[in-house]
Design a protein around this motif. Structure first.
Motif, PDB file in Angstrom:
ATOM      1  N   ALA A 294       2.995   0.383  -5.476  1.00 37.53           N
ATOM      2  CA  ALA A 294       2.694   1.176  -4.278  1.00 37.53           C
ATOM      3  C   ALA A 294       3.223   0.559  -2.985  1.00 37.53           C
ATOM      4  CB  ALA A 294       1.193   1.419  -4.188  1.00 37.53           C
TER       5      ALA A 294
ATOM      6  N   GLY B 298      -4.853  -9.902   2.248  1.00 35.89           N
ATOM      7  CA  GLY B 298      -4.752  -8.667   1.468  1.00 35.89           C
ATOM      8  C   GLY B 298      -6.125  -8.146   1.099  1.00 35.89           C
ATOM      9  N   VAL B 299      -6.161  -6.887   0.717  1.00 32.83           N
ATOM     10  CA  VAL B 299      -7.424  -6.287   0.284  1.00 32.83           C
ATOM     11  C   VAL B 299      -7.822  -6.846  -1.099  1.00 32.83           C
ATOM     12  CG1 VAL B 299      -8.451  -4.100  -0.479  1.00 32.83           C
ATOM     13  CG2 VAL B 299      -7.226  -4.215   1.696  1.00 32.83           C
ATOM     14  N   VAL B 300      -6.836  -7.068  -1.952  1.00 29.59           N
ATOM     15  CA  VAL B 300      -7.175  -7.572  -3.291  1.00 29.59           C
ATOM     16  C   VAL B 300      -7.839  -8.956  -3.207  1.00 29.59           C
ATOM     17  CG1 VAL B 300      -6.225  -8.304  -5.523  1.00 29.59           C
ATOM     18  CG2 VAL B 300      -5.545  -6.104  -4.524  1.00 29.59           C
ATOM     19  N   PRO B 301      -7.239  -9.924  -2.480  1.00 24.01           N
ATOM     20  CA  PRO B 301      -7.975 -11.197  -2.351  1.00 24.01           C
ATOM     21  C   PRO B 301      -9.320 -11.022  -1.652  1.00 24.01           C
ATOM     22  CG  PRO B 301      -5.875 -11.267  -1.127  1.00 24.01           C
ATOM     23  CD  PRO B 301      -5.880 -10.014  -1.939  1.00 24.01           C
TER      24      PRO B 301
ATOM     25  N   TYR C  99      -7.661   1.800  -9.619  1.00 26.44           N
ATOM     26  CA  TYR C  99      -6.731   0.714  -9.272  1.00 26.44           C
ATOM     27  C   TYR C  99      -7.042  -0.549 -10.102  1.00 26.44           C
ATOM     28  CZ  TYR C  99      -4.288  -2.582  -6.191  1.00 26.44           C
ATOM     29  OH  TYR C  99      -3.465  -3.552  -5.683  1.00 26.44           O
TER      30      TYR C  99
ATOM     31  N   PHE D 164      -9.070  -4.067  -9.581  1.00 26.80           N
ATOM     32  CA  PHE D 164     -10.542  -4.100  -9.514  1.00 26.80           C
ATOM     33  C   PHE D 164     -11.102  -4.754 -10.786  1.00 26.80           C
ATOM     34  CE2 PHE D 164     -11.194  -0.012  -6.699  1.00 26.80           C
ATOM     35  CZ  PHE D 164     -10.513  -0.619  -5.662  1.00 26.80           C
TER      36      PHE D 164
ATOM     37  N   CYS E 116     -13.280   3.411  -4.255  1.00 28.89           N
ATOM     38  CA  CYS E 116     -11.871   3.537  -3.886  1.00 28.89           C
ATOM     39  C   CYS E 116     -11.727   4.868  -3.150  1.00 28.89           C
ATOM     40  CB  CYS E 116     -11.004   3.508  -5.150  1.00 28.89           C
ATOM     41  SG  CYS E 116      -9.272   3.281  -4.794  1.00 28.89           S
TER      42      CYS E 116
ATOM     43  N   ASN F 186      -7.180   5.861  -5.702  1.00 29.97           N
ATOM     44  CA  ASN F 186      -5.958   5.550  -6.439  1.00 29.97           C
ATOM     45  C   ASN F 186      -6.353   5.320  -7.886  1.00 29.97           C
ATOM     46  OD1 ASN F 186      -3.668   4.408  -7.541  1.00 29.97           O
ATOM     47  ND2 ASN F 186      -3.786   2.498  -6.401  1.00 29.97           N
TER      48      ASN F 186
ATOM     49  N   ASP G 176     -13.051   0.265  -0.466  1.00 25.40           N
ATOM     50  CA  ASP G 176     -11.617  -0.023  -0.303  1.00 25.40           C
ATOM     51  C   ASP G 176     -10.965   1.249   0.243  1.00 25.40           C
ATOM     52  OD1 ASP G 176      -8.885  -0.245  -0.627  1.00 25.40           O
ATOM     53  OD2 ASP G 176      -8.994  -1.242  -2.576  1.00 25.40           O
TER      54      ASP G 176
ATOM     55  N   ILE H 169      -7.924   1.438   1.803  1.00 23.06           N
ATOM     56  CA  ILE H 169      -6.544   1.073   2.158  1.00 23.06           C
ATOM     57  C   ILE H 169      -5.636   2.305   2.273  1.00 23.06           C
ATOM     58  CG2 ILE H 169      -5.657   0.662  -0.189  1.00 23.06           C
ATOM     59  CD1 ILE H 169      -4.307  -1.897   0.974  1.00 23.06           C
ATOM     60  N   HIS H 170      -5.977   3.386   1.554  1.00 28.40           N
ATOM     61  CA  HIS H 170      -5.119   4.582   1.601  1.00 28.40           C
ATOM     62  C   HIS H 170      -5.595   5.620   2.628  1.00 28.40           C
ATOM     63  CE1 HIS H 170      -2.716   3.486  -1.947  1.00 28.40           C
ATOM     64  NE2 HIS H 170      -3.834   3.033  -2.472  1.00 28.40           N
TER      65      HIS H 170
ATOM     66  N   SER I 286      -1.018  -2.012   5.640  1.00 26.86           N
ATOM     67  CA  SER I 286       0.118  -2.229   4.741  1.00 26.86           C
ATOM     68  C   SER I 286       0.599  -0.972   4.018  1.00 26.86           C
ATOM     69  CB  SER I 286      -0.237  -3.312   3.718  1.00 26.86           C
ATOM     70  OG  SER I 286      -1.450  -2.987   3.086  1.00 26.86           O
ATOM     71  N   LYS I 287      -0.337  -0.159   3.490  1.00 26.80           N
ATOM     72  CA  LYS I 287       0.100   1.082   2.824  1.00 26.80           C
ATOM     73  C   LYS I 287       0.618   2.050   3.885  1.00 26.80           C
ATOM     74  CE  LYS I 287      -1.188  -0.292  -1.047  1.00 26.80           C
ATOM     75  NZ  LYS I 287      -0.182  -1.028  -1.690  1.00 26.80           N
TER      76      LYS I 287
HETATM   77  C1  LIG Z   1      -6.819   0.869  -3.786  1.00 25.92           C
HETATM   78  C2  LIG Z   1      -5.943  -0.291  -3.434  1.00 25.92           C
HETATM   79  N1  LIG Z   1      -6.476  -1.409  -2.922  1.00 25.92           N
HETATM   80  C3  LIG Z   1      -5.712  -2.468  -2.581  1.00 25.92           C
HETATM   81  C4  LIG Z   1      -4.343  -2.447  -2.762  1.00 25.92           C
HETATM   82  C5  LIG Z   1      -3.497  -3.634  -2.420  1.00 25.92           C
HETATM   83  O1  LIG Z   1      -4.019  -4.326  -1.361  1.00 25.92           O
HETATM   84  P1  LIG Z   1      -3.333  -5.643  -0.788  1.00 25.92           P
HETATM   85  O2  LIG Z   1      -1.865  -5.526  -0.982  1.00 25.92           O
HETATM   86  O3  LIG Z   1      -3.750  -5.628   0.655  1.00 25.92           O
HETATM   87  O4  LIG Z   1      -3.944  -6.786  -1.527  1.00 25.92           O
HETATM   88  C6  LIG Z   1      -3.738  -1.302  -3.301  1.00 25.92           C
HETATM   89  C7  LIG Z   1      -2.286  -1.268  -3.549  1.00 25.92           C
HETATM   90  O5  LIG Z   1      -1.775  -0.420  -4.211  1.00 25.92           O
HETATM   91  C8  LIG Z   1      -4.555  -0.205  -3.634  1.00 25.92           C
HETATM   92  O6  LIG Z   1      -4.038   0.920  -4.148  1.00 25.92           O
END
Ligand SMILES: Cc1ncc(COP(=O)(O)O)c(C=O)c1O
Length: 391
Positions: free
Chosen positions: A32, A90-93, A116, A119, A164, A168, A196, A198-199, A230-231
């Protein structure tokens, strides 16, 4: 239109995950990020800062917080306070850190599958147990199974739910009613929500994103908002996101977690890019959304007219399109190899998003229209061969 999204930018040999992991003959439409150039203001901000040529430790200034606060005020009529906002690369960390901060090993975390895939690892990597609240899929549309959620949240081991929103990969922009019921159930059962979002800026015209924490004071106290530019602005490689926590106790727990890993010193370019994007990226985003809608319409019409065994699930948000390929009659492995090896297009396999994902593919449509056309043409040719052999 000021921006030309038809412009093809060669991303090969730029250390791009999407393009440089792909074989030369394969068209990558998976991970993405977008194949578009960023808004001018973002490029200029980065170049200006790069020209300074001293890149020492970086302090987050007021301008950074204001750019985020003003964005949420303008776009969502939602008022954030500076004290609630934390930087994360990042959102993931951030989700990993939040789960670690809010749970004990053996606790349970709810997610709504298919979803996603990081998770899953965020939960498992922090010694927690995953609880699935599968989405319902009826008449080509996904909805939340709130009755099932109600029963799963009753388990006292469940401490956190990851929402989410927008979703996603299924592309739903959740309604206020859905979010409200979910939030009430979590409060009733003492379950904290990690939202989350992010989108959230990538939502098609008829739909409205509702920030989960904006619904009520109680929700804001019981939830954490994760977000990033970022997105929205195609700056995932720059590593900027924010974690917004209104509740003092939860914020203290997150701060202690940050301390325990030595803190997160921000990347200077992440700060510059965030400020430029939020302050000056709005026109670019509005034009982008129109362009993405054109891509989506093209993909949807072409597939429904020419490849009726594939069904596009209409996304309400995100540039990720979830496609039901079960009528092609291929096993999960065969399906992936049909797209990757026969058609030579790289999509994400549905099965990585957990239960309910088998037989589906996720297509990233954030690319110049000619790439969509090429991808569709490749699928069409391979589909005809498959059709002649199988049907
Ligand atoms: C729902 C969701 N959260 C987080 C991320 C990625 O977040 P980051 O790149 O800020 O860690 C994505 C990327 O596709 C996503 O779809």
């Amino acid at each position: 239109m000021k921006y030309d999204f038809n412009n093809i930018v060669n991303r090969k040999n730029t250390k791009s995950i999407k393009w440089d992991l792909a074989d030369e003959s394969v068209l990558p439409m998976w991970v993405a990020d977008m194949d578009f150039e960023v808004p001018d203001a973002v490029r200029e901000a980065i170049i200006n800062r790069a020209e300074h040529a001293v890149y020492g430790y970086t302090k987050i200034d007021n301008g950074y917080f204001e750019s985020i606060i003003n964005w949420w005020k303008r776009r969502y009529n939602y008022l954030l306070k500076k004290e609630w906002i934390r930087y994360s690369p990042g959102v993931v960390p951030a989700i990993h850190m939040l789960i670690r901060a809010l749970t004990e090993p053996g606790d349970k975390v709810v997610i709504q599958t298919p979803v996603y895939h990081p998770f899953f690892s965020a939960i498992k990597n922090n010694s927690c147990e995953l609880v699935e609240n599968p989405l319902k899929f009826e008449n080509g549309r996904y909805t939340m199974d709130l009755l099932d959620l109600q029963s799963r949240l009753k388990d006292p081991k469940v401490k956190v739910m990851i929402l989410c929103s927008p979703h996603n990969p299924v592309g739903r922009v959740w309604t206020k009613d859905e979010l409200t019921r979910l939030g009430e159930l979590c409060i009733e059962n003492n379950v904290i929500v990690i939202a989350d979002e992010i989108h959230c800026d990538l939502v098609y015209k008829e739909y409205v994103h509702i920030p989960f924490t904006s619904i009520s004071e109680e929700f804001a106290e019981n939830a954490i908002l994760c977000n990033a530019p970022s997105k929205t602005f195609n700056i995932a490689g720059i590593q900027a996101s924010s974690v917004v926590i209104k509740n003092d106790t939860l914020r203290r727990k997150f701060d202690q977690m940050l301390q325990s890993i030595g803190g997160l010193s921000p990347n200077i370019f992440a700060i510059e890019a965030t400020v430029a994007a939020y302050n000056h990226g709005e026109q670019w985003l509005d034009e982008l959304l129109d362009y993405l809608k054109g891509n989506l319409d093209l993909l949807t019409e072409f597939i429904s007219e020419n490849i009726p065994q594939m069904k596009v699930i209409k996304p309400e948000g995100t540039y990720l399109v979830w496609v039901d390929c079960r009528e092609l009659g291929l096993s999960a492995g065969e399906l992936n190899s049909f797209f990757l090896k026969e058609a030579k297009v790289w999509f994400n396999e549905g099965k990585i998003f957990g239960s309910g994902g088998d037989g589906f593919m996720r297509i990233n449509i954030a690319c110049p229209r000619s790439i969509i056309e090429e991808g569709l043409w490749r699928i069409y040719k391979s589909y005809n061969t498959l059709h002649e052999n199988n049907f």
